[in-house]
Design an enzyme around this catalytic site. Structure first.
Site, PDB file in Angstrom:
ATOM      1  N   ASP A 118       0.864  -1.170   0.000  1.00  0.00           N
ATOM      2  CA  ASP A 118       0.000   0.000   0.000  1.00  0.00           C
ATOM      3  C   ASP A 118       0.909   1.231   0.000  1.00  0.00           C
ATOM      4  O   ASP A 118       2.120   1.122   0.243  1.00  0.00           O
ATOM      5  CB  ASP A 118      -0.898  -0.033   1.233  1.00  0.00           C
ATOM      6  N   ASP A 152      -0.192   5.204   0.955  1.00  0.00           N
ATOM      7  CA  ASP A 152      -0.454   6.125   2.071  1.00  0.00           C
ATOM      8  C   ASP A 152      -0.588   5.356   3.377  1.00  0.00           C
ATOM      9  O   ASP A 152      -1.384   4.430   3.489  1.00  0.00           O
ATOM     10  CB  ASP A 152      -1.742   6.906   1.822  1.00  0.00           C
ATOM     11  N   ASP A 178      -1.457  -1.053   5.878  1.00  0.00           N
ATOM     12  CA  ASP A 178      -1.696  -0.469   7.201  1.00  0.00           C
ATOM     13  C   ASP A 178      -3.166  -0.429   7.568  1.00  0.00           C
ATOM     14  O   ASP A 178      -3.519   0.027   8.657  1.00  0.00           O
ATOM     15  CB  ASP A 178      -1.147   0.963   7.238  1.00  0.00           C
TER      16      ASP A 178
END
Length: 224
Positions: free
Chosen positions: A11, A13, A177
């Site tokens: 991922d 961001d 995240d």
């Protein structure tokens, strides 16, 4: 390279880049043009993870609660355009790579792993971010929110990586995240790392049951 894994997806961001300050600045700049209030960063953090349209929708819902004001469809479309404009200007104004990201990516690339970015961020902004931090050359693929018909938590982007690189799902390690990352990886049959420092709606990533939970990006190397 003797690892089970051949491809590692990431991922963007909240995983590679702490982009919250620039996202908050861009959202609030767009809201201000429609006389809507600015949201604090810690609130914008809870809106991140499902792409720009959802980010804006959550921001507008909050602003409406604060003011009682709502925008029509034309105004909402224009606000989204303005957000993209502001984010294009501020894409790496305050954003920073998280600790150990660049060094770890360089090590993994040197070891022969295929690296990919899979993010819901608007596709037009993905390569500019990677180039700004001088890590674009480390990736063999970079998928954004408009690259494929489906975005996370749909497993489609991870199936795409399997097809592109000719590997089975268990040979793809995904690193993220948020729960969207965990759901997508599990649905595709890919092992997944959950990082604790990102933007998971202020909910501990362990509650989404990733295969591993790490506080430090560099710890990924422990399972390779």
């Amino acid at each position: 390279m003797t690892s089970q894994f051949k491809v590692i997806g990431f991922d963007l961001d909240g995983t590679l880049v702490n982009s919250l300050p620039d996202l908050a600045l861009s959202v609030n700049s767009a809201l201000a043009e429609f006389d809507l209030p600015a949201a604090p960063e810690e609130l914008v953090l809870t809106w991140i993870g499902n792409g720009a349209d959802v980010l804006i929708s959550r921001g507008l819902a909050w602003a409406s609660e604060q003011t009682g004001k709502s925008l029509n469809d034309e105004q909402i479309a224009q606000l989204k355009v303005r957000f993209n404009h502001f984010y294009g200007e501020n894409i790496c104004n305050v954003s920073r790579l998280y600790p150990n990201v660049k060094e770890t990516l360089e090590t993994l690339k040197a070891q022969g792993f295929k690296l990919a970015v899979v993010t819901n961020k608007p596709t037009q902004h993905v390569l500019p971010v990677l180039k700004a931090f001088k890590i674009d050359h480390l990736f063999d693929e970079a998928l954004g929110g408009q690259s494929l018909p489906a975005i996370k938590p749909h497993p489609g982007p991870l199936y795409y990586l399997c097809g592109k690189f000719g590997v089975l799902p268990h040979q793809v390690l995904f690193v993220g995240d948020s729960r969207n990352d965990i759901i997508a990886a599990h649905a595709a049959g890919c092992p997944v790392v959950g990082l604790t420092y990102g933007y998971n709606y202020n909910i501990p990533i362990s509650e989404s049951h990733p295969d591993w939970v790490f506080d430090d990006f560099a710890d990924i190397q422990k399972i390779l």
